[in-house]
Design an enzyme around this catalytic site. Structure first.
Site, PDB file in Angstrom:
ATOM      1  N   CYS A  25       0.732  -1.199   0.027  1.00 43.70           N
ATOM      2  CA  CYS A  25      -0.165  -0.052   0.075  1.00 43.70           C
ATOM      3  C   CYS A  25       0.569   1.308   0.113  1.00 43.70           C
ATOM      4  O   CYS A  25       1.847   1.502   0.947  1.00 43.70           O
ATOM      5  CB  CYS A  25      -0.775  -0.027   1.218  1.00 43.70           C
ATOM      6  SG  CYS A  25      -1.714   1.751   1.586  1.00 43.70           S
ATOM      7  N   ASN A  26       0.616   2.208  -0.890  1.00 45.06           N
ATOM      8  CA  ASN A  26       1.397   3.473  -1.038  1.00 45.06           C
ATOM      9  C   ASN A  26       1.403   4.122   0.163  1.00 45.06           C
ATOM     10  O   ASN A  26       2.401   4.611   0.790  1.00 45.06           O
ATOM     11  CB  ASN A  26       1.134   4.306  -2.325  1.00 45.06           C
ATOM     12  CG  ASN A  26       1.324   3.551  -3.447  1.00 45.06           C
ATOM     13  OD1 ASN A  26       2.432   2.860  -3.630  1.00 45.06           O
ATOM     14  ND2 ASN A  26       0.538   3.850  -4.537  1.00 45.06           N
TER      15      ASN A  26
END
Length: 116
Positions: free
Chosen positions: A9-10
């Site tokens: 997840c960024n």
């Protein structure tokens, strides 16, 4: 201190980078590989509200059918969904000694919480 999230997840990556840059020690708990317990989800719900934990802006939520989305109307139904589809949990969630310190990533909030 434990950071809960998903490694690809960024937002989680941004938060982890920020913590490392500021020399803040943590353990990482990946929902995808380690799962999450009902008890922990219920405890977090009591602290920050189940509505805050369910990420309704994320891809996972948007991909749910309308019936499933409409069925999330209380802590019990939200916990069941988050346990089944961990990607719907807002992330990262940072916990220390059982207390939620931060939910999501906001640099200004992190500066306050971690006094940086």
């Amino acid at each position: 201190m434990t950071v809960y999230g998903i490694k690809n997840c960024n937002t989680v990556k941004t938060a982890l980078d920020w913590l490392k840059k500021h020399n803040i020690e943590f353990e990482f708990h990946d929902y995808k590989t380690k799962g999450i317990t009902d008890a922990r989800l219920k405890d977090w719900s009591k602290q920050v509200g189940w509505e805050s934990l369910v990420n309704k802006r994320g891809t996972t939520w948007r991909q749910l059918d309308e019936v499933t989305q409409a069925g999330v109307k209380n802590e019990s139904s939200a916990v069941a969904l988050m346990k089944e589809k961990t990607s719907v949990i807002k992330r990262p969630l940072i916990e220390h000694d059982g207390k939620v310190l931060a939910l999501g990533f906001d640099e200004q909030e992190y500066k306050k919480v971690f006094k940086k």
